[in-house]
Every structure is written in C-alpha cells, then in structure tokens.
Scaffold this motif. Sequence first.
Motif, short mmCIF file in Angstrom:
data_model
loop_
_atom_site.label_atom_id
_atom_site.label_comp_id
_atom_site.label_asym_id
_atom_site.label_seq_id
_atom_site.Cartn_x
_atom_site.Cartn_y
_atom_site.Cartn_z
N GLY A 47 0.87 -1.24 -0.04
CA GLY A 47 -0.01 -0.03 0.03
C GLY A 47 0.74 1.18 0.11
N HIS A 48 0.51 2.30 0.77
CA HIS A 48 1.26 3.50 1.06
C HIS A 48 2.42 3.48 2.02
N ALA A 73 3.92 4.84 -5.16
CA ALA A 73 4.48 6.14 -5.39
C ALA A 73 4.62 6.73 -3.90
N ARG A 74 3.47 6.44 -3.05
CA ARG A 74 3.24 6.94 -1.65
C ARG A 74 4.35 5.85 -0.75
N ALA A 75 4.34 4.86 -1.18
CA ALA A 75 5.35 3.84 -0.53
C ALA A 75 6.70 4.11 -0.87
N VAL A 76 7.01 4.45 -1.75
CA VAL A 76 8.53 5.00 -2.03
C VAL A 76 9.00 6.17 -1.17
N ALA A 78 7.64 6.86 1.49
CA ALA A 78 7.62 6.41 3.12
C ALA A 78 8.81 5.58 3.41
N ALA A 79 9.19 4.98 2.19
CA ALA A 79 10.64 3.96 2.35
C ALA A 79 11.50 4.77 2.66
N ALA A 80 11.65 6.37 2.55
CA ALA A 80 12.99 6.97 2.39
C ALA A 80 12.88 7.29 4.01
N VAL A 86 14.22 -0.32 2.95
CA VAL A 86 13.20 -0.84 2.29
C VAL A 86 12.93 -0.47 0.77
N ALA A 87 13.07 -1.55 -0.21
CA ALA A 87 12.98 -1.43 -1.55
C ALA A 87 11.33 -1.57 -2.15
N VAL A 88 10.93 -0.42 -2.69
CA VAL A 88 9.59 -0.88 -3.25
C VAL A 88 9.73 -0.98 -4.80
#
Length: 211
Positions: A47-48, A73-76, A78-80, A86-88
Amino acid sequence: MTDDLRHPVFARFYPRLDAATARLGGDAHRDELLAGASGRVLELGAGHGANFPHYPGGVSEVVAVEPEPALRARAVAAAAQAPVPVAVRAGVAERLDLPDGSFDAAVVSLVLCSVRNPVRALAELRRVLRPGGELRYYEHVRGVTHGMVRYQKYADVVWPYLAAGCHVCRPTDEWIASCGFTVRRERRFDFPPSRVPNPAAPHVIGLAVRD
C-alpha cells in the motif's frame, strides 16, 4: 503483462481511512504484527507504506511489493523515512518475480482480502520463503457467527466494487492453515469499535511458519 492494478479513487481514499484507524488502535496492531521480525522480509501489498515505521531493527531489508501505482509512489516516499532499508517494487501477489526460498519472513497486512486469487498468492508466499520462514498476517476475515457470515455475504455483493476488490467474507485464516503453513499463534478480535455492525470488523493477527 503489466504488474499495475489501478484503483485511483481507492488510492486517494485509503491513506485517509488508514490514518483514522491508526488512531483507534491500528498502529498498535502493526506493532504486534511485526514485533520480533528479523532478516530479509517480503511485504506483499504494501500500500502506501503504513507498516514501514513499525519494522524492528532486526530486519535487514524489506522488499515491498505493491501493484497500485499511486499507492506505490506513496510507499516509495515512506520508504525513505523507514527505520530499516525498504525497496519498493511493482508486482502482483499471484506472480512474484522473486527467487525460491529467498526470504526469512513475509508480511501480509489487510491485503489477502483483495487479491484476485488468495490461495495462489499464499502458494507464492510459501515458495519465496525459506523452510521454516515466517508468515506474519493481519487480515480481516470471515466471522464466526451465522449472522455475521450472512451479513458479510450480502455485503460482498457490492463491497468489492467500492473497495478495490476487497471481500469481507474470505476465510483467510483457514486458507493459511491449509496452504503449507503451521500456525504458531493467532488472535481474533473485532476492529474498529463501532455501534453500527461492520462486515469488515472480524480480524486476525497471527504468525505461521512454512512447513
């Protein structure tokens, strides 16, 4: 064949709904889900990125698969900000472009309700887990009373069209136990608290291991 499944209206709405349920206890459920996780983890249907802040330090890497491009795109983003790497990536549950036995744990969080073929998705999760690897799950599931199940079946006539394919009457916990996993612990509860009957209220949080 694309790995994108587009649900633009749902993608705009869901992060707001998740933020509201987080304040009611959803964040505590995510902490419970991920407590003690370690090693290399696959998160299916990320998800996000709502789970990302909750991963403990013992996790060396999360590979987060999400087919909806706006949520991805939101998950990317958030991963930062996540406390672990985390690799999305794009992908669909029933066809994971990942090697056999390459993960120590897999996480599914409010996602098996909406995949097109949940049994096939569980088979894929089992394939990419090492022997003895963990499946951590937090899902809403079929109720235990006849009245609730009947209510959920009626709801499922329209619910999937409103919620990006989500079904409220899936016996996901039973499928996990019959798809090559041994359940080690599981807690059932209703969430969120409401005076109005909610067909998506029955939930489970559990941990199973690959046989």
